[in-house]
Design a protein around this motif. Structure first.
Motif, PDB file in Angstrom:
ATOM      1  N   LEU A   1      -2.129  -1.509   5.423  1.00 55.60           N
ATOM      2  CA  LEU A   1      -0.759  -1.758   5.011  1.00 55.60           C
ATOM      3  C   LEU A   1      -0.642  -1.569   3.504  1.00 55.60           C
ATOM      4  O   LEU A   1      -1.568  -1.867   2.753  1.00 55.60           O
ATOM      5  N   ARG A   2       0.520  -1.066   3.061  1.00 56.95           N
ATOM      6  CA  ARG A   2       0.742  -0.825   1.640  1.00 56.95           C
ATOM      7  C   ARG A   2       1.652  -1.909   1.074  1.00 56.95           C
ATOM      8  O   ARG A   2       2.511  -2.440   1.777  1.00 56.95           O
ATOM      9  N   THR A   3       1.460  -2.234  -0.189  1.00 52.56           N
ATOM     10  CA  THR A   3       2.337  -3.193  -0.846  1.00 52.56           C
ATOM     11  C   THR A   3       3.749  -2.629  -0.883  1.00 52.56           C
ATOM     12  O   THR A   3       3.966  -1.486  -1.297  1.00 52.56           O
ATOM     13  N   ALA A   4       4.726  -3.412  -0.445  1.00 53.27           N
ATOM     14  CA  ALA A   4       6.107  -2.935  -0.381  1.00 53.27           C
ATOM     15  C   ALA A   4       6.683  -2.758  -1.778  1.00 53.27           C
ATOM     16  O   ALA A   4       6.388  -3.520  -2.693  1.00 53.27           O
TER      17      ALA A   4
ATOM     18  N   GLN B   1       6.934  -0.149   8.039  1.00 54.21           N
ATOM     19  CA  GLN B   1       5.475  -0.254   8.020  1.00 54.21           C
ATOM     20  C   GLN B   1       4.938  -0.925   9.284  1.00 54.21           C
ATOM     21  O   GLN B   1       3.925  -0.492   9.846  1.00 54.21           O
TER      22      GLN B   1
ATOM     23  N   VAL C   1       9.225 -10.921   5.978  1.00 56.62           N
ATOM     24  CA  VAL C   1       8.436 -10.571   7.157  1.00 56.62           C
ATOM     25  C   VAL C   1       9.116 -11.094   8.417  1.00 56.62           C
ATOM     26  O   VAL C   1       9.194 -10.397   9.440  1.00 56.62           O
TER      27      VAL C   1
ATOM     28  N   LEU D   1       0.677 -11.170   6.980  1.00 64.73           N
ATOM     29  CA  LEU D   1       1.474  -9.972   6.715  1.00 64.73           C
ATOM     30  C   LEU D   1       2.154 -10.048   5.353  1.00 64.73           C
ATOM     31  O   LEU D   1       2.224  -9.054   4.622  1.00 64.73           O
TER      32      LEU D   1
ATOM     33  N   VAL E   1       9.486  -3.064   5.242  1.00 61.02           N
ATOM     34  CA  VAL E   1       8.531  -3.806   6.071  1.00 61.02           C
ATOM     35  C   VAL E   1       8.687  -3.414   7.535  1.00 61.02           C
ATOM     36  O   VAL E   1       7.700  -3.235   8.253  1.00 61.02           O
TER      37      VAL E   1
ATOM     38  N   GLN F   1      -0.421  -9.215   2.749  1.00 56.34           N
ATOM     39  CA  GLN F   1      -0.799  -7.802   2.757  1.00 56.34           C
ATOM     40  C   GLN F   1       0.303  -6.916   2.188  1.00 56.34           C
ATOM     41  O   GLN F   1       0.030  -5.919   1.512  1.00 56.34           O
ATOM     42  N   LEU F   2       1.541  -7.276   2.473  1.00 54.85           N
ATOM     43  CA  LEU F   2       2.675  -6.455   2.049  1.00 54.85           C
ATOM     44  C   LEU F   2       3.206  -6.822   0.669  1.00 54.85           C
ATOM     45  O   LEU F   2       3.982  -6.069   0.078  1.00 54.85           O
TER      46      LEU F   2
END
Length: 224
Positions: free
Chosen positions: A3-6, A18, A51, A40, A15, A43-44
């Motif tokens: 997962l990539r940082t938003a 993703q 989320v 989550l 979100v 991670q984001l």
């Protein structure tokens, strides 16, 4: 797939995209339990409320299912499949199998004319697993093995639209069969004739075998 940082802008939409990517790519497969909101969010790089909104949106779309006191699970692998699940909750078993019959009879016919040696091997392996599941008297395993056999046939058509349609329909059908407790596990319906006809390249025989198979299923449903 990580997962990539938003980024900024519409965080909820990002979100959603993703999380949806995790589902459609197979990183989170059918029936998998997804990470918690806290995990989550970390991670984001977003808040738990963001989320929560994204999960709520995907739940409404039919891709996720929140189970009280347990967690959130993957319910469908695409929005089409999610829409089918919602529609099939209102459908009768007979209606569902009439649609399945149309898909599977045509799949068998096309597979007989387009199958490769690898397709034949996959179909035969799936058939053997289906027979094994029946011998083990494991209803859940048998439903999965039965669908896996028909999915192998669908893949042998090499028609990408048909394959996608059947995959989406199978997700909905699996949920429907499981929820109903399925009467199909009470009656064994051999699929050998379908596999033989496809291997022989006999489209007419494959179509007849597929039709006969589905007729047996419909009879089992109407008599249950």
């Amino acid at each position: 797939m990580s997962l990539r940082t938003a980024q900024r802008a519409s965080l909820v939409d990002q979100v959603i995209d993703q999380l949806k990517e995790q589902i459609t790519s197979g990183t989170w497969p059918m029936n998998a339990k997804i990470p918690t909101e806290t995990v989550l969010a970390e991670q984001l790089g977003v808040g738990r409320n963001t989320v929560r909104e994204a999960v709520r949106a995907l739940t409404h779309a039919g891709l996720l299912e929140c189970r009280q006191g347990d967690g959130t699970y993957v319910r469908a692998t695409s929005e089409l499949s999610g829409a089918m699940l919602r529609r099939l909750r209102q459908a009768e078993q007979l209606e569902i199998f009439e649609v399945r019959r149309a898909l599977e009879v045509e799949s068998a016919r096309l597979a007989a004319t387009r199958r490769t040696d690898e397709d034949i091997q996959r179909i035969e392996a799936a058939l053997a697993e289906r027979d094994q599941a029946w011998e083990l008297d494991d209803p859940d395993f048998f439903v999965e093995a039965d669908l896996a056999f028909h999915m192998a046939v669908a893949h042998a058509t090499h028609n990408l639209v048909l394959i996608d349609l059947y995959e989406d329909f199978s997700a909905a059908l699996r949920a429907s069969i499981t929820a109903a407790g399925t009467s199909l596990n009470k009656s064994y319906i051999p699929h050998d004739a379908i596999a033989r006809a496809i291997a022989a390249g006999d489209a007419s025989a494959a179509e007849r075998a597929g039709h006969a198979c589905m007729e047996h299923i419909l009879i089992a449903l109407t008599e249950s």
